[in-house]
Design an enzyme around this catalytic site. Structure first.
Site, PDB file in Angstrom:
ATOM      1  N   GLU A   1       0.993  -1.230   0.098  1.00 54.90           N
ATOM      2  CA  GLU A   1      -0.116  -0.172  -0.029  1.00 54.90           C
ATOM      3  C   GLU A   1       0.859   1.375   0.075  1.00 54.90           C
ATOM      4  O   GLU A   1       1.842   1.165   0.788  1.00 54.90           O
ATOM      5  CB  GLU A   1      -0.697  -0.176   1.335  1.00 54.90           C
ATOM      6  CG  GLU A   1      -1.836   1.178   1.555  1.00 54.90           C
ATOM      7  CD  GLU A   1      -2.537   0.991   2.793  1.00 54.90           C
ATOM      8  OE1 GLU A   1      -3.532   1.640   2.867  1.00 54.90           O
ATOM      9  OE2 GLU A   1      -2.236   0.002   3.498  1.00 54.90           O
TER      10      GLU A   1
ATOM     11  N   LYS B   1      -8.997   2.288  -2.007  1.00 54.74           N
ATOM     12  CA  LYS B   1      -9.432   1.650  -0.805  1.00 54.74           C
ATOM     13  C   LYS B   1     -11.016   2.119  -0.328  1.00 54.74           C
ATOM     14  O   LYS B   1     -10.972   3.344  -0.455  1.00 54.74           O
ATOM     15  CB  LYS B   1      -8.326   2.017   0.201  1.00 54.74           C
ATOM     16  CG  LYS B   1      -8.281   1.299   1.548  1.00 54.74           C
ATOM     17  CD  LYS B   1      -7.124   1.874   2.591  1.00 54.74           C
ATOM     18  CE  LYS B   1      -7.060   1.067   3.762  1.00 54.74           C
ATOM     19  NZ  LYS B   1      -5.771   1.334   4.540  1.00 54.74           N
TER      20      LYS B   1
ATOM     21  N   CYS C   1      -5.551  -3.404   2.460  1.00 54.47           N
ATOM     22  CA  CYS C   1      -5.195  -3.510   3.781  1.00 54.47           C
ATOM     23  C   CYS C   1      -6.515  -3.575   4.604  1.00 54.47           C
ATOM     24  O   CYS C   1      -7.235  -4.753   4.631  1.00 54.47           O
ATOM     25  CB  CYS C   1      -4.501  -1.995   4.178  1.00 54.47           C
ATOM     26  SG  CYS C   1      -3.517  -2.365   5.571  1.00 54.47           S
TER      27      CYS C   1
END
Length: 638
Positions: free
Chosen positions: A46, A117, A174
């Site tokens: 990330e 995300k 994540c």
């Protein structure tokens, strides 16, 4: 990518916080290294282009412009690589004046798409909500590195490989995995077979175990390959430490893992295995929701295997917990028998105890069932039935074992009865054909059934899963019983379980069990030579370690014969050459197909593992199916 294998990697470059040019250089180096190793799909951490720990610098145009320029350099210098890569970077969208934490999915110099995300953490040590917006509902077309690129989190983003059947990639970032409903829950039912997770998960005590459970658990629930790439060395350590905890999992199994280092973690995802499992599971299906797909190409070629392939797939691989696993298997089998004894009000259990492995395991399981019931083991009748092929060694071992277990014991010599039967049907004693052998097996079954009738008991079956697969049982002889406790336990596992009991019991019982383990596997239906066993099963049908390997991959996973052979060479090639493997693999298919009629009428028995051939459960097959297609697949291999 022959046989459905695709080489994948999670990579952690050593970075410098906010030094985008340096980070691009490290990313390019890692991508080239991956391609050189034959990797086709690569996940990077990330925000690795900038570093995850840039803080308020994410609000600086200088950093954002530097990130875009660095991505452009990455595209230019990797355009010739045969590789799909997910790269993490911040992306500023002028249309809504929001900053997104994105994965850029790139291939051959092109940005295939941006995946933002969804779940933005702002708790504990995480402050992402200070800089980034959630990509939920975002649907934009924007210009990045001179290319018109789609960023869409409203619909499912999938990346299909046109040249590798079954390779469809989805991406989440994540915290998305930590959420109650990760994006991968929607990606996989719509076709994704491999999920890439670009992560920056800091390291604290015990977090690695939880992270590992998340990754393996998600890969199991979604029947997918899961590649987790974590930030590592070079991130700011002002308050946190990042350990580069990279993982590659497949359907609940951790294939490869690395921690506290940078570089590549490499393994192979078996797309064929995933496809078979999804096909088998009727609960795996599409969910509502639109999807958008981008296609890419990879060169089709051979994939060198590095992942672990166990030469004994039925044997518990984890030595640390092996005893616990053995006890669990024995307990499951004993619980099945306990229920049957209770339900039928059987006053005793009758076991034909030959001094061989299978009957030994059967009586050990029966003893456990009696212990569970609180019954005296004298209610177990162990019967040895010597005939023309019985040796002193096996007969003695049977008697000693029965005595050590505290069971009742009886010898019934069936020689005269078999001779009379042969005289009745005109079978010469000199003709030691299949009739000579099976006549003894059926007489033994008759004796056991009649003794059970006399005592109001049950005949406990001794045949194992490997024998059922090969049809190595006499129809209506040892093939039949009133409850078959070994029916789902393959021969290699039978041996392992008996060894476990030998160690657990110790003393004379342990000694006799170890001698049984050292005795050649044999039905003892032909006269001994010089007092020793003359008829050795594995000389006739092949090594059981091979047949159990074939059974696991050919039947449990539905692999085509050539793939089974390839895996056997990889896992067992140090013990068997290709000619030998091919010989016994062909024999396996011939016997498996021709002997289905025996499996179609099996007695009840408990399932203890992932493979069983019960016609009422895991395996339904016509008894007259033809093996030609499977044997043809092996033609031309030398």
């Amino acid at each position: 990518m022959r046989d459905g294998f695709v080489k994948v990697a999670a990579g952690t470059p050593k970075i410098r916080v906010a030094d985008c040019d340096y980070n691009a250089e490290q990313i390019i180096k890692l991508m080239k290294e991956a391609a050189a190793q034959g990797v086709k799909v690569l996940a990077l951490p990330e925000l690795c282009v900038t570093g995850y720990t840039c803080g308020d610098l994410f609000l600086q145009d200088t950093l954002l412009d530097g990130a875009e320029q660095a991505l452009g350099r990455i595209l230019d210098e990797t355009a010739e690589l045969d590789l799909l890569t997910a790269v993490g970077l911040p992306v500023w969208n002028r249309w809504d004046s929001k900053l997104y934490n994105c994965a850029a999915v790139v291939n051959r110099g092109n940005i295939l798409g941006l995946v933002p995300k969804i779940c933005i953490p702002s708790y504990g040590e995480f402050y992402e909500g200070r800089w980034f917006s959630s990509g939920r509902g975002a649907e934009y077309s924007l210009t990045l590195c001179g290319q018109q690129v789609l960023m869409d989190a409203h619909n499912v983003a999938l990346f299909d490989c046109k040249t590798v059947p079954g390779l469809t990639v989805g991406v989440e970032i994540c915290e998305d995995l930590w959420a109650a409903d990760p994006p991968s829950n929607c990606l996989t039912p719509n076709g994704a077979t491999v999920i890439l997770n670009l992560s920056a998960s800091n390291e604290v005590v015990s977090k690695a175990n939880y992270r590992r459970q998340l990754v393996t658990g998600q890969s199991a629930r979604l029947v997918c390959g899961y590649i987790y790439a974590d930030a590592g060395e070079g991130e700011s350590t002002t308050d946190l430490v990042f350990a580069g905890h990279n993982m590659i999992a497949e359907n609940g199994t951790l294939l490869a893992e690395n921690r506290f280092s940078t570089g590549l973690t490499v393994s192979e995802i078996d797309l064929g295995r995933l496809a078979h499992e999804r096909q088998r599971m009727t609960t795996f299906g599409a969910v509502e929701g639109e999807s958008w797909r981008r296609t890419f190409q990879l060169e089709a070629g051979e994939t060198e295997l590095t992942r672990s392939i166990s030469p004994a797939p039925f044997i518990p691989a984890d030595a640390e917990h092996r005893a616990e696993r053995c006890e669990e298997i024995l307990k499951i089998a004993a619980l099945g028998l306990k229920k049957r004894l209770e339900h039928t009000n059987a006053s005793c259990a009758v076991v034909g105890l030959s001094g061989g492995l299978d009957s030994t395991l059967a009586i050990l399981i029966t003893a456990k069932a009696f212990d569970m019931l609180g019954r005296d083991r004298k209610g177990i009748l162990a019967v040895t039935m010597p005939c023309f092929g019985t040796t002193k060694r096996t007969r003695s071992n049977a008697e000693v074992l029965a005595m050590e277990l505290g069971t009742d014991f009886r010898e019934v010599n069936i020689g005269k009865a078999v001779e009379q039967h042969f005289a009745d049907i005109g079978q010469s004693m000199e003709d030691q054909s299949v009739t000579f052998e099976n006549g003894q097996a059926r007489e033994r079954t008759q004796v056991l059934m009649d003794l059970a009738n006399q005592r109001g008991g049950l005949v406990i079956g001794t045949g194992d899963l490997s024998e059922l697969a090969l049809g190595w049982a006499t129809y209506n002889g040892d093939h039949m019983s009133m409850y078959a406790v070994n029916a789902s336990i393959p021969k290699t596992l039978v041996r392992h379980l008996v060894a476990y009991e030998a160690d657990r019991l110790g003393g004379r019982a342990g000694e006799v069990l170890r001698d049984i383990l050292d005795t050649p596997v044999s039905p003892e239906l032909l006269p001994p030579k010089d007092g020793e066993i003359a008829q050795k099963t594995e000389d006739l049908v092949g090594p059981y370690e091979l047949h159990d390997f074939f059974l696991y991959y050919a039947i449990r996973w539905g692999f085509r014969p050539r793939k089974v052979l390839r895996l056997a060479e990889y896992a067992l090639g140090d013990r068997y050459d290709r000619e030998t493997l091919l010989k016994w693999l062909k024999n396996f298919y011939r016997r498996f197909f021709s002997q289905q009629f025996k499996r179609s009428c099996l007695p009840d028995g408990p399932k203890v593992g992932s493979v069983t051939l019960s016609p009422r459960g895991d395996w339904r097959m016509p008894s007259d199916a033809v093996a030609k297609l499977w044997l043809d697949d092996l033609e031309g291999i030398e």
